[in-house]
Design an enzyme around this catalytic site. Structure first.
Site, mmCIF file in Angstrom:
data_model
loop_
_atom_site.group_PDB
_atom_site.id
_atom_site.type_symbol
_atom_site.label_atom_id
_atom_site.label_comp_id
_atom_site.label_asym_id
_atom_site.label_seq_id
_atom_site.Cartn_x
_atom_site.Cartn_y
_atom_site.Cartn_z
ATOM 1 N N CYS A 199 3.105 -8.612 0.111
ATOM 2 C CA CYS A 199 3.731 -7.086 0.404
ATOM 3 C C CYS A 199 5.234 -7.218 0.835
ATOM 4 O O CYS A 199 5.781 -6.309 0.850
ATOM 5 C CB CYS A 199 2.821 -6.294 1.411
ATOM 6 S SG CYS A 199 1.049 -6.241 0.848
ATOM 7 N N HIS A 334 6.406 -0.846 8.186
ATOM 8 C CA HIS A 334 5.330 -1.311 7.144
ATOM 9 C C HIS A 334 4.134 -0.258 6.962
ATOM 10 O O HIS A 334 3.950 0.189 5.875
ATOM 11 C CB HIS A 334 4.948 -2.572 7.494
ATOM 12 C CG HIS A 334 3.908 -3.286 6.427
ATOM 13 N ND1 HIS A 334 4.612 -3.587 5.285
ATOM 14 C CD2 HIS A 334 2.495 -3.719 6.440
ATOM 15 C CE1 HIS A 334 3.755 -4.434 4.514
ATOM 16 N NE2 HIS A 334 2.553 -4.233 5.334
ATOM 17 N N HIS A 374 0.576 2.069 -1.276
ATOM 18 C CA HIS A 374 1.097 1.028 -0.931
ATOM 19 C C HIS A 374 1.641 0.454 -2.373
ATOM 20 O O HIS A 374 0.790 -0.010 -3.197
ATOM 21 C CB HIS A 374 0.133 0.078 -0.282
ATOM 22 C CG HIS A 374 0.736 -1.217 0.336
ATOM 23 N ND1 HIS A 374 2.023 -1.736 0.107
ATOM 24 C CD2 HIS A 374 0.185 -2.083 1.042
ATOM 25 C CE1 HIS A 374 2.366 -2.586 0.548
ATOM 26 N NE2 HIS A 374 1.213 -3.249 1.339
#
Length: 586
Positions: A199, A334, A374
């Site tokens: 990620c 994040h 995400h």
């Protein structure tokens, strides 16, 4: 004594050539040190995000309004897996038709196009748009030996292969070929690499690009990432980790947080050393002052975050920027909305940036994952672009779905706060923003971003007007030229008279000259808009004439000033393996 005599002997043996070489070495070291201290400018941006977002204005509108772009998987996207999607969480931030692509524009034949991972296809278009946004034609980027850094993780498209792989599948789906194809197509000869740190991939590419610019390895760097969810199998694996939200809602920092939802996107930034950008008259979107990358090391589990590592990461990025905690007014976190990750991240931010006793201006926290889901290997760069827009608008967007603070997060006495509506940048708050991105692999990245310096004030007295006599427009085909002319005519209707010179420069010299070209003779934006409107209808007014493809661009006296213009009108067609019996034309 022996050491001193050895130095004396060495000095005695020095020759004019050796002394000159020593001087060159010292100057190189000094130049390297100066480069290392230079901030880096973001001069171009391209993006795709859920909710039909394809430009900066659309992205900011969605963020500022607190929009949620998550939806069930579109029916058209379920093939070739059909009902298998029903067995996994299938709400997400899905882009529109991602199998469509302008293959002929990039010289991709139909058979190759069907084998080419749609992530690679999207990168070709978005990188082109980012260079256009920077006012840097592909040929100019190639001459500068531009570097290319691509964050990419998934390989879902391999699962669409019905028969055994051929050479097109081999070069169309490997991660390395995403960067290699881009560099080949655009003629870029600097460093070109794909990065997979899960990620954090796309924000790691920004860090690597910044390092390459500072060391002089390249003078232009293109960095970012892409992510598409093309198979239910990857989602099934993610669900088994317990990280996915069963209801498909991402709730960063909230008491109801139960995981993230998988989403799609692409973000690309074009970077230059700030001094070079100022010298070249580039438009600067934002300035990167510091960045850092590290790893969690030995944590409580392989995929578990580490609060000490995250704290050190932010502190190192601040030190690289020459800034302190009080200089940060906003952090794009994040913020995945997981019960473990969010409390650890906020604890690390409080340790690195918190205000003792909560005194002073607050630090506003945000996470675009609440809007988009995400986007995984594209998440870091899309977070950076969000922070860039917050700096530009001097405001911080709300965090959708946030109502009650996660009980495992304690903000008391930290100065950290989560906005629930669009808030002006806090009075007295630090002028810089931090951006965090953490990978399930354990690799973390943080970037410190600032707004560009304001343009210098104009000299006293009336400004000398730039005499504009016209501009050139080009496209690959006549049909694309007509579409482009319509977009540009609409853009001209919305600019100021004094921006016409920037329009003329950008469309003439800030775009790659393509095969179908016209020259428009117009001394003001109103005549220009009328002429382009006629071209859009298939007419050739007196102000317009065709230009041979090999002719050098005209209007060389236009001063460099880059203006935001509509993206190129791609002529997309569908490319899918099961469409082999109906190959697209071209």
């Amino acid at each position: 004594m022996e050491q001193d005599s050895g130095r004396a002997a060495g000095a005695a043996r020095a020759t004019p050539v050796s002394r000159a070489m020593e001087t060159i070495r010292a100057l190189r070291e000094e130049l390297a040190a100066l480069r290392g201290a230079q901030p880096v400018a973001v001069v171009g941006v391209g993006l795709r995000a859920p909710g039909g977002i394809e430009d900066l204005d659309g992205y900011w509108s969605a963020l500022a309004s607190g929009a949620d772009a998550v939806r069930p998987i579109p029916q058209s996207r379920r093939a070739p897996f059909g009902e298998a999607w029903d067995e996994v969480p299938h709400r997400g931030g899905f882009l529109d038709e991602v199998l469509e692509f302008d293959g002929p524009f990039f010289g991709v034949a139909p058979r190759e196009g069907r084998s080419l991972d749609p992530q690679h296809r999207m990168l070709l278009e978005v990188v082109w748009e980012a260079l256009d946004d920077a006012g840097i034609p592909a040929g100019r980027a190639a001459a500068a030996a531009a570097g290319l850094y691509v964050g990419i993780t998934g390989q879902d498209y391999r699962e669409w292969m019905r028969e055994g792989p051929d050479s097109y599948w081999a070069t169309g789906n490997g991660h390395c070929f995403s960067a290699g194809r881009l560099a080949h197509t655009l003629g870029l000869t600097g460093p070109a690499m794909a990065v997979d740190t899960a990620c954090s991939s796309s924000l790691v590419t920004v860090h690597l690009a910044r390092q390459a610019l500072r060391s002089g390895e390249c003078d232009i760097a293109v960095a970012g990432g892409v992510n598409l969810v093309l198979s239910p199998h990857g989602t099934a694996l993610a669900a088994r980790t317990g990280a996915l939200s069963p209801d498909g809602v991402c709730r960063p920092f909230d008491a109801r947080a139960n995981g993230f939802t998988r989403s799609e996107g692409c973000g690309i930034v074009v970077l230059k050393r700030l001094a070079d950008a100022v010298r070249d008259g580039d438009r600067v979107h934002a300035v990167i002052h510091g960045s850092a990358v590290n790893h969690d090391g030995r944590a409580s589990g392989f995929t578990a975050p580490n609060v000490l590592a995250q704290t050190r990461l932010v502190e190192r990025a601040l030190a690289e920027a020459g800034l302190g905690p009080a200089d940060i007014g906003h952090v794009e976190a994040h913020g995945t909305g997981t019960s473990l990750g969010d409390p650890i991240e906020v604890e690390a931010l409080a340790a690195a940036l918190g205000r003792p006793g909560g005194a002073g201006a607050p630090v506003l926290l945000g996470s675009a994952k609440a809007n988009l889901g995400h986007t995984e290997s594209a998440a870091g760069v899309l977070g950076l672009i969000k922070a860039m827009l917050s700096l530009r608008h001097r405001a911080v967007p709300p965090v959708p779905h946030f109502t009650t603070l996660n009980p495992r997060i304690d903000l008391s006495g930290t100065g950290l706060r989560i906005p629930t509506e669009l808030e002006p940048w806090p009075a007295g708050a630090g002028a810089y923003a931090g951006v965090s991105s953490f990978g399930m692999s354990g690799t973390n990245a943080h970037v410190v971003l600032g707004a560009p310096a304001p343009d210098p004030a104009p000299a006293a007295g009336p400004a000398a007007a730039v005499a504009v006599t016209g501009f050139e427009v080009s496209a690959r085909t006549p049909a694309a030229l007509r579409s482009y002319a319509a977009r540009l005519a609409a853009r001209l209707a919305g600019i100021k008279d004094e921006e016409y010179a920037a329009f003329a420069y950008t469309v003439t010299h800030g775009r790659t000259a393509l095969a179908t070209r016209i020259r428009v003779e117009a001394s003001d934006r109103h005549r220009a808009a009328a002429a382009l409107g006629a071209v859009a209808e298939g007419l050739t007014p007196p102000e317009v004439r065709e230009v041979a493809a090999d002719t050098a661009p005209g209007f060389a006296d236009l001063p460099r000033r880059v203006l935001d213009l509509p993206a190129y009108p791609w002529e997309r067609r569908r490319y899918a393996p099961f469409d082999a019996e109906r190959p697209p034309a071209g």
